[in-house]
Design an enzyme around this catalytic site. Structure first.
Site, mmCIF file in Angstrom:
data_model
loop_
_atom_site.group_PDB
_atom_site.id
_atom_site.type_symbol
_atom_site.label_atom_id
_atom_site.label_comp_id
_atom_site.label_asym_id
_atom_site.label_seq_id
_atom_site.Cartn_x
_atom_site.Cartn_y
_atom_site.Cartn_z
ATOM 1 N N HIS A 157 24.802 -16.947 -11.324
ATOM 2 C CA HIS A 157 24.608 -16.239 -10.224
ATOM 3 C C HIS A 157 25.874 -15.277 -10.122
ATOM 4 O O HIS A 157 25.747 -13.849 -10.297
ATOM 5 C CB HIS A 157 24.133 -16.556 -9.155
ATOM 6 C CG HIS A 157 22.764 -17.197 -9.067
ATOM 7 N ND1 HIS A 157 22.800 -18.462 -8.491
ATOM 8 C CD2 HIS A 157 21.569 -16.918 -9.524
ATOM 9 C CE1 HIS A 157 21.602 -19.030 -8.778
ATOM 10 N NE2 HIS A 157 20.753 -18.208 -9.304
ATOM 11 N N GLY A 181 20.074 -12.781 -16.003
ATOM 12 C CA GLY A 181 20.578 -13.560 -16.964
ATOM 13 C C GLY A 181 19.881 -13.880 -18.368
ATOM 14 O O GLY A 181 18.557 -13.988 -18.223
HETATM 15 P P1 AMP Z 1 17.267 -17.785 -10.338
HETATM 16 O O1 AMP Z 1 18.078 -18.010 -8.908
HETATM 17 O O2 AMP Z 1 17.318 -19.020 -11.055
HETATM 18 O O3 AMP Z 1 15.752 -17.255 -10.245
HETATM 19 O O4 AMP Z 1 18.095 -16.876 -11.306
HETATM 20 C C1 AMP Z 1 18.438 -15.545 -10.965
HETATM 21 C C2 AMP Z 1 19.026 -14.584 -11.987
HETATM 22 O O5 AMP Z 1 20.411 -15.532 -12.283
HETATM 23 C C3 AMP Z 1 18.152 -14.801 -12.967
HETATM 24 O O6 AMP Z 1 18.267 -13.173 -13.616
HETATM 25 C C4 AMP Z 1 18.574 -15.811 -14.065
HETATM 26 O O7 AMP Z 1 18.640 -15.424 -15.421
HETATM 27 C C5 AMP Z 1 20.250 -15.900 -13.790
HETATM 28 N N1 AMP Z 1 20.730 -17.060 -14.103
HETATM 29 C C6 AMP Z 1 20.421 -18.454 -13.828
HETATM 30 N N2 AMP Z 1 21.130 -19.320 -14.458
HETATM 31 C C7 AMP Z 1 22.019 -18.560 -15.054
HETATM 32 C C8 AMP Z 1 23.274 -18.841 -16.203
HETATM 33 N N3 AMP Z 1 23.446 -20.022 -16.308
HETATM 34 N N4 AMP Z 1 24.098 -17.623 -16.465
HETATM 35 C C9 AMP Z 1 23.696 -16.582 -16.266
HETATM 36 N N5 AMP Z 1 22.706 -16.143 -15.565
HETATM 37 C C10 AMP Z 1 21.698 -17.111 -14.908
#
Ligand code: AMP
Length: 270
Positions: A33, A142
């Site tokens: 994030h 991401g």
């Molecule tokens: P989430 O909180 O899991 O819904 O993720 C929120 C955002 O963070 C989304 O756009 C994900 O793709 C991105 N994201 C989650 N994990 C990673 C990671 N390891 N590297 C880069 N972006 C990430």
């Protein structure tokens, strides 16, 4: 950092800013994030992060209940990063207005869409709502959730005239893709996840040299990994990076995986 909990307050606060970058999350803030936040801060003068665990994208109630939440810790992390606004909407507020429904075509019912019924319909629904509330011209997402990125680009980027900025997957030093769900794994499972990521990365690298052979071998690798690590793999597939079609190795491609380890579902791509 201003914490905003209602759409009304958010509208009041950001209506004068044209240069706001938007980072939507479900919390459990980690370095993945943070990389999106930094990408936004590089490009935009203000950054708004949302934390909202969207119930409609969980195809199992237990998964929604178990999803790790730690808002106090998240607020501390986001303050340290000098995020300008944290948006913490309620379900009542998010779902109070009517919008269109999203239906995936047969062509899109691949990878996670095949195995998690209704998941992306829920993701598109909530992103449509969040984007119509925040109205940012730049969203940061991401590549870890590659299919999500693909579908949001396909269904929402034109509607909102928004740039979807994709950011590379951030990993731990032992190659595990950072994910809020990793908090549900014990030490043994984390070690397995690390070994699996290293093996898949190797398969991807080798497949670049002798691609046709590797497409044939994938089902063997799948069985081998399932037996060796006691995991259940939903899919292990090479797909075209742009179209997500099954790969013919003519264009850039990625190796996509989703698997259950100790009842926790992890996804990744290499
Ligand atoms: P989430 O909180 O899991 O819904 O993720 C929120 C955002 O963070 C989304 O756009 C994900 O793709 C991105 N994201 C989650 N994990 C990673 C990671 N390891 N590297 C880069 N972006 C990430």
């Amino acid at each position: 950092m201003k914490i905003i909990t209602s759409i009304f307050d958010l509208n009041k606060e950001i209506k004068n800013y044209k240069n706001v970058g938007f980072v939507p999350t479900m919390g459990g803030i980690h370095k993945g994030h943070i990389s999106l936040i930094k990408a936004s801060q590089k490009k935009k003068s203000k950054t708004i992060v949302s934390i909202y665990v969207n119930p409609t994208q969980f195809n199992k109630k237990i998964d929604f209940r178990k999803y790790p939440r730690n808002i106090k810790k998240d607020i501390i992390s986001l303050k340290k990063l000098n995020v300008n606004y944290l948006f913490l909407p309620s379900t009542k507020d998010i779902y109070k207005f009517k919008t269109r429904k999203f239906v995936l075509s047969k062509k899109d019912k691949i990878l996670c869409a095949k195995f998690r019924k209704g998941h992306f319909e829920g993701v598109l629904n909530v992103m449509n709502r969040l984007m119509s509330i925040v109205r940012s011209k730049d969203i940061f997402m991401g590549e870890k959730d590659y299919q999500q990125l693909y579908l949001i680009r396909k269904f929402l980027s034109k509607k909102f005239d928004v740039r979807i900025n994709s950011c590379p997957t951030i990993r731990t030093s032992d190659k595990i893709a950072l994910s809020t769900r990793n908090k549900l794994l014990n030490k043994k499972s984390l070690k397995k996840a690390s070994d699996i990521a290293k093996i898949l990365n190797k398969i991807k690298l080798r497949s670049k040299l002798n691609s046709s052979k590797f497409n044939l071998l994938l089902s063997d690798y799948k069985k081998e990994l399932e037996n060796k690590f006691d995991i259940k793999i939903d899919y292990l597939e090479f797909r075209d990076e742009k179209s997500l079609k099954l790969n013919n190795f003519k264009n850039k491609f990625r190796l996509f995986v989703a698997y259950y380890i100790n009842n926790v579902r992890l996804i990744d791509n290499f």
